[in-house]
Design an enzyme around this catalytic site. Structure first.
Site, PDB file in Angstrom:
ATOM      1  N   CYS A 171      34.122   0.130  66.631  1.00 14.93           N
ATOM      2  CA  CYS A 171      34.039  -1.108  66.014  1.00 14.93           C
ATOM      3  C   CYS A 171      32.640  -1.938  66.684  1.00 14.93           C
ATOM      4  O   CYS A 171      31.728  -2.453  65.809  1.00 14.93           O
ATOM      5  CB  CYS A 171      35.068  -1.957  66.432  1.00 14.93           C
ATOM      6  SG  CYS A 171      36.453  -1.812  65.564  1.00 14.93           S
ATOM      7  N   GLY A 231      48.176 -15.690  66.033  1.00 17.82           N
ATOM      8  CA  GLY A 231      48.041 -14.941  67.265  1.00 17.82           C
ATOM      9  C   GLY A 231      49.027 -15.346  68.229  1.00 17.82           C
ATOM     10  O   GLY A 231      50.302 -15.899  68.312  1.00 17.82           O
ATOM     11  N   GLN A 269      54.067 -11.949  69.684  1.00 18.98           N
ATOM     12  CA  GLN A 269      53.150 -13.035  69.515  1.00 18.98           C
ATOM     13  C   GLN A 269      53.797 -14.417  69.554  1.00 18.98           C
ATOM     14  O   GLN A 269      53.528 -15.434  70.001  1.00 18.98           O
ATOM     15  CB  GLN A 269      52.120 -12.947  68.548  1.00 18.98           C
ATOM     16  CG  GLN A 269      51.078 -11.849  68.890  1.00 18.98           C
ATOM     17  CD  GLN A 269      50.001 -11.988  67.783  1.00 18.98           C
ATOM     18  OE1 GLN A 269      50.052 -12.141  66.808  1.00 18.98           O
ATOM     19  NE2 GLN A 269      48.751 -11.277  68.194  1.00 18.98           N
ATOM     20  N   VAL A 313      47.506 -29.828  60.795  1.00 22.92           N
ATOM     21  CA  VAL A 313      46.813 -28.764  60.716  1.00 22.92           C
ATOM     22  C   VAL A 313      47.610 -27.398  60.849  1.00 22.92           C
ATOM     23  O   VAL A 313      48.680 -27.207  61.417  1.00 22.92           O
ATOM     24  CB  VAL A 313      45.902 -28.422  61.926  1.00 22.92           C
ATOM     25  CG1 VAL A 313      45.208 -27.234  62.023  1.00 22.92           C
ATOM     26  CG2 VAL A 313      44.979 -29.668  62.130  1.00 22.92           C
ATOM     27  N   LEU A 314      47.328 -26.504  59.727  1.00 21.05           N
ATOM     28  CA  LEU A 314      48.013 -25.320  59.769  1.00 21.05           C
ATOM     29  C   LEU A 314      47.108 -24.147  60.383  1.00 21.05           C
ATOM     30  O   LEU A 314      45.968 -23.996  59.635  1.00 21.05           O
ATOM     31  CB  LEU A 314      48.551 -24.939  58.136  1.00 21.05           C
ATOM     32  CG  LEU A 314      49.058 -23.596  57.772  1.00 21.05           C
ATOM     33  CD1 LEU A 314      50.237 -23.353  58.803  1.00 21.05           C
ATOM     34  CD2 LEU A 314      49.156 -23.292  56.284  1.00 21.05           C
ATOM     35  N   THR A 340      53.076 -16.617  62.070  1.00 20.13           N
ATOM     36  CA  THR A 340      52.529 -15.367  62.410  1.00 20.13           C
ATOM     37  C   THR A 340      53.578 -14.420  62.122  1.00 20.13           C
ATOM     38  O   THR A 340      54.756 -15.001  61.631  1.00 20.13           O
ATOM     39  CB  THR A 340      52.320 -14.988  64.033  1.00 20.13           C
ATOM     40  OG1 THR A 340      52.202 -13.911  64.303  1.00 20.13           O
ATOM     41  CG2 THR A 340      53.652 -15.695  64.690  1.00 20.13           C
ATOM     42  N   ILE A 362      47.039 -20.210  60.061  1.00 15.30           N
ATOM     43  CA  ILE A 362      47.734 -19.025  59.557  1.00 15.30           C
ATOM     44  C   ILE A 362      47.040 -17.879  60.313  1.00 15.30           C
ATOM     45  O   ILE A 362      46.042 -17.457  60.338  1.00 15.30           O
ATOM     46  CB  ILE A 362      47.281 -18.760  57.850  1.00 15.30           C
ATOM     47  CG1 ILE A 362      47.553 -19.928  57.243  1.00 15.30           C
ATOM     48  CG2 ILE A 362      47.757 -17.545  57.386  1.00 15.30           C
ATOM     49  CD1 ILE A 362      47.175 -20.113  55.686  1.00 15.30           C
ATOM     50  N   GLY A 363      47.929 -17.033  60.800  1.00 16.11           N
ATOM     51  CA  GLY A 363      47.953 -15.972  61.811  1.00 16.11           C
ATOM     52  C   GLY A 363      47.316 -16.519  62.986  1.00 16.11           C
ATOM     53  O   GLY A 363      46.367 -16.196  63.574  1.00 16.11           O
ATOM     54  N   TYR A 402      41.974 -12.679  70.360  1.00 21.23           N
ATOM     55  CA  TYR A 402      41.686 -11.642  69.736  1.00 21.23           C
ATOM     56  C   TYR A 402      40.917 -11.227  68.601  1.00 21.23           C
ATOM     57  O   TYR A 402      41.218 -10.826  67.615  1.00 21.23           O
ATOM     58  CB  TYR A 402      43.014 -10.580  69.531  1.00 21.23           C
ATOM     59  CG  TYR A 402      43.001  -9.332  69.384  1.00 21.23           C
ATOM     60  CD1 TYR A 402      41.624  -8.540  69.989  1.00 21.23           C
ATOM     61  CD2 TYR A 402      44.081  -8.514  68.888  1.00 21.23           C
ATOM     62  CE1 TYR A 402      41.851  -6.861  69.913  1.00 21.23           C
ATOM     63  CE2 TYR A 402      43.985  -6.985  68.748  1.00 21.23           C
ATOM     64  CZ  TYR A 402      42.795  -6.332  69.139  1.00 21.23           C
ATOM     65  OH  TYR A 402      42.915  -5.024  69.053  1.00 21.23           O
TER      66      TYR A 402
END
Length: 423
Positions: A369, A187, A212, A181-182, A207, A184-185, A146
């Site tokens: 958008c 999904g 999710q 590995v991080l 998250t 962040i967000g 997304y």
């Protein structure tokens, strides 16, 4: 000449817009243009006209959502494309800007909303991302990405463009097997699973969306990699540990300008001394602004699209090198065009899930958008950071070489929903 006539005469010059007003009066604005076509709309009441004049974006959106602005020839994307193509960001005309009063109100609202405290962040995320899984399956790719895809050519199918996006980002991260590995967000977990599969890294995805999180964990378990790819429900501000690489895609738009410094300071704290970070975010091509009222009210409460100058102020002084900047201009327009087409094709299913008004909101959101990236002042930024000047090669050749190699390797799809388990 009425106020609405003067407004539309200024706003529509290329292409034609035929408007039927309450009471039956009809007038056509603009001149024929085969690229922009001929769109016809009808206003069912005077309130819709007043809203349009006060705030063209929110006024048109709410009138369309409520059935008081009816598209009689073309569709909502055709209408918005016609309007924004006549008011391209590069030209700086501002014809579609809200009134001075409306802008003042929006500015006050924005200053209040931008205080995106942790307790509000989770609620804001849930507002959008905890919608029905079925909805997202109807218009996203099979990996449920997304965010902006990466189109090596506009004709590339969406599924391939999303795979290419992941390869493009993975190449910039220069990941080696065994690295931590991080994400962040994270999904629904697609990026984290891809990075592990293609590089051998151990990945932690975080998250604020409970829905999710459930899907991401299920995917890792089904793939038998949950010992290497884990997902947590936690705010980035509360995370501890250290990582060789950090990636964040489509999350920074929810941080809020008041917290950019906090975000980068935390990333610096979490990043190993020789670590590398890749931030992928929607951005403003111009200077700082405010979130438009429609998006703030109906789509992403608490969200804000940053200017590059605001991002820079967030990381300045933290002793991180900004090692690479890429501006993706039309890639998100192409992505959104695919999503819009899929939503239109799934109209009946979406109405069954929600209702007709929700369907109109969603099509306006996606179409709005798309034209904002096609004609407006929105782009995507990919910003690469390193804590040490020797962490990466001194030319960009490694990115292209790694990306070519990753794209040549077939990635195994991880099912998102039960319907995909046989893929």
């Amino acid at each position: 000449m009425s106020l609405i006539d003067r407004f539309l005469d200024r706003a529509i010059r290329r292409g034609q817009l035929t408007v039927t007003f309450p009471g039956g009066r009809t007038r056509t604005y603009g001149t024929p243009d085969p690229e922009l076509g001929d769109v016809a709309i009808r206003f069912t009441d005077g309130r819709a006209l007043r809203q349009l004049l006060a705030d063209p974006s929110l006024g048109a959106a709410e009138a369309f959502m409520d059935g008081r602005l009816v598209i009689e020839r073309g569709d909502i994307r055709d209408f918005l494309n016609l309007a924004t193509a006549n008011n391209r960001w590069e030209e700086g005309r501002g014809t579609l800007d809200a009134s001075t009063l409306r802008r003042g109100i929006d500015s006050v609202r924005f200053r209040i909303d931008r205080i995106n405290m942790a307790r509000r962040s989770k609620r804001n995320v849930a507002h959008h991302y905890d919608l029905s899984d079925r909805l997202y399956d109807l218009f996203l790719d099979v990996d449920r990405q997304y965010s902006c895809a990466y189109f090596t050519d506009p004709s590339v199918p969406l599924e391939q463009a999303q795979l290419d996006k992941k390869a493009h980002i993975a190449a910039k991260l220069a990941i080696q097997p065994g690295m931590k590995v991080l994400d962040i967000g994270c999904g629904w977990g697609g990026m984290a699973l891809y990075l592990h599969q293609m590089t051998g890294a151990e990945v932690c995805g975080i998250t604020l969306s409970e829905e999710q999180l459930k899907v991401a964990r299920r995917r890792a378990e089904m793939a038998g990699v949950d010992d290497k790819v884990r997902f947590e429900l936690i705010d980035y501000r509360h995370l501890t540990g250290q990582f060789d690489r950090i990636v964040s895609v489509g999350m920074f738009e929810h941080v809020g300008p008041a917290h950019y410094r906090t975000f980068f300071r935390q990333c610096h704290r979490l990043l190993a001394p020789d670590g590398v970070m890749l931030l992928h975010t929607i951005g403003r091509a111009g200077g700082p602004g405010v979130t438009d009222a429609f998006t703030a009210k109906y789509i992403f409460p608490g969200g804000y699209i940053p200017a590059l100058s605001e991002i820079a102020r967030g990381h300045e002084g933290l002793r991180m090198f900004l090692t690479d900047v890429e501006v993706l201009r039309l890639h998100y327009a192409h992505t959104l065009a695919h999503w819009y087409d899929r939503v239109v094709a799934a109209k009946d299913a979406i109405i069954d899930l929600y209702d007709e008004r929700f369907y109109r909101i969603w099509t306006y959101y996606l179409a709005g958008c798309e034209v904002s990236f096609r004609h407006g002042g929105l782009v995507n930024y990919q910003l690469q950071y390193a804590r040490d000047r020797h962490a990466l090669p001194i030319t960009r050749d490694y990115m292209m070489e790694t990306e070519d190699r990753l794209r040549a390797q077939p990635a195994r799809p991880y099912p998102v929903s039960a319907a995909q388990t046989t893929v």
